[in-house]
Design a protein around this motif. Structure first.
Motif, mmCIF file in Angstrom:
data_model
loop_
_atom_site.group_PDB
_atom_site.id
_atom_site.type_symbol
_atom_site.label_atom_id
_atom_site.label_comp_id
_atom_site.label_asym_id
_atom_site.label_seq_id
_atom_site.Cartn_x
_atom_site.Cartn_y
_atom_site.Cartn_z
ATOM 1 N N MET A 1 -1.963 30.372 32.226
ATOM 2 C CA MET A 1 -1.412 29.949 30.936
ATOM 3 C C MET A 1 -0.306 28.927 31.139
ATOM 4 N N CYS A 2 0.602 29.225 32.101
ATOM 5 C CA CYS A 2 1.704 28.313 32.384
ATOM 6 C C CYS A 2 1.178 26.991 32.919
ATOM 7 N N HIS A 3 0.143 27.051 33.775
ATOM 8 C CA HIS A 3 -0.441 25.835 34.335
ATOM 9 C C HIS A 3 -1.019 24.963 33.232
ATOM 10 N N ASN A 4 -1.732 25.587 32.276
ATOM 11 C CA ASN A 4 -2.332 24.831 31.171
ATOM 12 C C ASN A 4 -1.263 24.182 30.309
ATOM 13 N N ARG A 5 -0.145 24.899 30.102
ATOM 14 C CA ARG A 5 0.945 24.353 29.299
ATOM 15 C C ARG A 5 1.575 23.144 29.982
ATOM 16 N N ASN A 6 1.784 23.252 31.300
ATOM 17 C CA ASN A 6 2.355 22.138 32.054
ATOM 18 C C ASN A 6 1.429 20.937 32.059
ATOM 19 N N HIS A 7 0.126 21.216 32.170
ATOM 20 C CA HIS A 7 -0.870 20.132 32.162
ATOM 21 C C HIS A 7 -0.862 19.414 30.813
ATOM 22 N N HIS A 8 -0.798 20.202 29.739
ATOM 23 C CA HIS A 8 -0.748 19.615 28.391
ATOM 24 C C HIS A 8 0.522 18.797 28.220
ATOM 25 N N ASN A 9 1.632 19.310 28.748
ATOM 26 C CA ASN A 9 2.906 18.612 28.646
ATOM 27 C C ASN A 9 2.856 17.259 29.352
ATOM 28 N N MET A 10 2.273 17.228 30.566
ATOM 29 C CA MET A 10 2.168 15.984 31.326
ATOM 30 C C MET A 10 1.260 14.988 30.625
ATOM 31 N N ASN A 11 0.149 15.469 30.075
ATOM 32 C CA ASN A 11 -0.761 14.576 29.353
ATOM 33 C C ASN A 11 -0.071 13.947 28.148
ATOM 34 N N SER A 12 0.725 14.751 27.442
ATOM 35 C CA SER A 12 1.439 14.244 26.267
ATOM 36 C C SER A 12 2.489 13.218 26.668
ATOM 37 N N ILE A 13 3.217 13.491 27.758
ATOM 38 C CA ILE A 13 4.221 12.556 28.254
ATOM 39 C C ILE A 13 3.580 11.219 28.596
ATOM 40 N N ASN A 14 2.484 11.269 29.336
ATOM 41 C CA ASN A 14 1.803 10.038 29.756
ATOM 42 C C ASN A 14 1.247 9.273 28.567
ATOM 43 N N ARG A 15 0.720 10.004 27.571
ATOM 44 C CA ARG A 15 0.137 9.347 26.400
ATOM 45 C C ARG A 15 1.203 8.609 25.602
ATOM 46 N N ILE A 16 2.355 9.253 25.416
ATOM 47 C CA ILE A 16 3.446 8.620 24.672
ATOM 48 C C ILE A 16 3.934 7.368 25.390
ATOM 49 N N ASN A 17 4.139 7.475 26.704
ATOM 50 C CA ASN A 17 4.613 6.317 27.469
ATOM 51 C C ASN A 17 3.599 5.184 27.459
ATOM 52 N N GLN A 18 2.317 5.524 27.504
ATOM 53 C CA GLN A 18 1.284 4.499 27.481
ATOM 54 C C GLN A 18 1.290 3.737 26.158
ATOM 55 N N ILE A 19 1.394 4.468 25.057
ATOM 56 C CA ILE A 19 1.404 3.816 23.744
ATOM 57 C C ILE A 19 2.661 2.962 23.572
ATOM 58 N N ASN A 20 3.810 3.481 24.032
ATOM 59 C CA ASN A 20 5.041 2.701 23.941
ATOM 60 C C ASN A 20 4.940 1.401 24.731
ATOM 61 N N GLN A 21 4.314 1.471 25.914
ATOM 62 C CA GLN A 21 4.155 0.265 26.723
ATOM 63 C C GLN A 21 3.216 -0.733 26.039
ATOM 64 N N GLN A 22 2.160 -0.207 25.429
ATOM 65 C CA GLN A 22 1.234 -1.067 24.694
ATOM 66 C C GLN A 22 1.943 -1.766 23.538
ATOM 67 N N GLU A 23 2.843 -1.048 22.890
ATOM 68 C CA GLU A 23 3.591 -1.641 21.780
ATOM 69 C C GLU A 23 4.489 -2.774 22.259
ATOM 70 N N LEU A 24 5.154 -2.551 23.380
ATOM 71 C CA LEU A 24 6.017 -3.600 23.925
ATOM 72 C C LEU A 24 5.205 -4.822 24.329
ATOM 73 N N ASP A 25 4.055 -4.599 24.950
ATOM 74 C CA ASP A 25 3.202 -5.713 25.386
ATOM 75 C C ASP A 25 2.615 -6.471 24.194
ATOM 76 N N ALA A 26 2.236 -5.738 23.134
ATOM 77 C CA ALA A 26 1.620 -6.371 21.973
ATOM 78 C C ALA A 26 2.641 -7.069 21.088
#
Length: 215
Positions: free
Chosen positions: A1-26
């Motif tokens: 359960m803890c592993h799944n939560r950490n995995h979800h947390n990392m995916n969310s972190i990466n997704r937010i940073n990716q979109i923010n970078q796309q916004e800066l580039d665009a």
């Protein structure tokens, strides 16, 4: 359960940073940004927290980007430690944008934290006043803060250290991270920073927009 939560947390972190970078580039306007979808909420979600962190630690960290007015750190009723997530409200929405852009993915006490916009809802037995930050009670643990309502500016006021006070007891939780940050990480942090007067966003891909918080 803890592993799944950490995995979800990392995916969310990466997704937010990716979109923010796309916004800066665009390089598009604020009104087209995914941030703007949350313009009516001054709350942010903070996840992936070290269990030892306290409310005052989060106030110190997040006051870098504006004036926090309310904080709810969800705690374990038995251990009296935080459960790894909480919510913070800023005086101004722009502070939420800056916090998401600059603190999402930052390492605090050996854990990478997630910072995201959210829609915060009180339970039936809660009132927002319960989470109001009493800065008078925090002094001298935090710098005293003056808020100029006319100009809507927040400025920190230096206060004198009390004699005999342990200087390390209320050390800025970001200090350790800032010392260890590599040159590449520092460059990325600066690139993502948005000033109050001239920041640029874009809405490059709404299909990758971070999900609302459902903890």
């Amino acid at each position: 359960m803890c592993h799944n939560r950490n995995h979800h947390n990392m995916n969310s972190i990466n997704r937010i940073n990716q979109i923010n970078q796309q916004e800066l580039d665009a390089n598009v306007s604020d009104s087209a940004s995914w941030h703007n979808d949350y313009k009516d909420s001054n709350y942010i979600f903070i996840g992936g927290l070290n269990a030892q962190l306290k409310e005052k630690d989060l106030i110190v960290i997040f006051s870098q980007y504006g004036l926090p007015t309310h904080i709810k750190l969800v705690k374990d009723s038995e251990k009296k430690e935080n459960k790894g997530f909480g919510y913070l409200k800023y005086q101004q929405f722009q502070s939420c944008v800056l916090a998401v852009d600059n603190l999402n993915g930052v390492v605090v006490y050996d854990k990478k934290i997630r910072v995201d916009h959210c829609w915060f809802e009180l339970r039936d037995d809660e009132t927002e006043d319960s989470y109001w930050i009493d800065y008078d009670a925090l002094v001298p643990k935090l710098p005293a803060i003056e808020y100029d309502k006319t100009e809507a500016k927040v400025k920190e006021v230096a206060i004198e250290n009390n004699e005999g006070e342990d200087e390390d007891e209320f050390k800025d939780p970001m200090a350790q991270f800032l010392k260890k940050r590599s040159h590449d990480q520092d460059h990325k942090h600066k690139k993502r920073h948005r000033s109050d007067k001239s920041h640029r966003h874009s809405h490059h891909n709404r299909g990758n927009k971070p999900d609302d918080i459902n903890e």
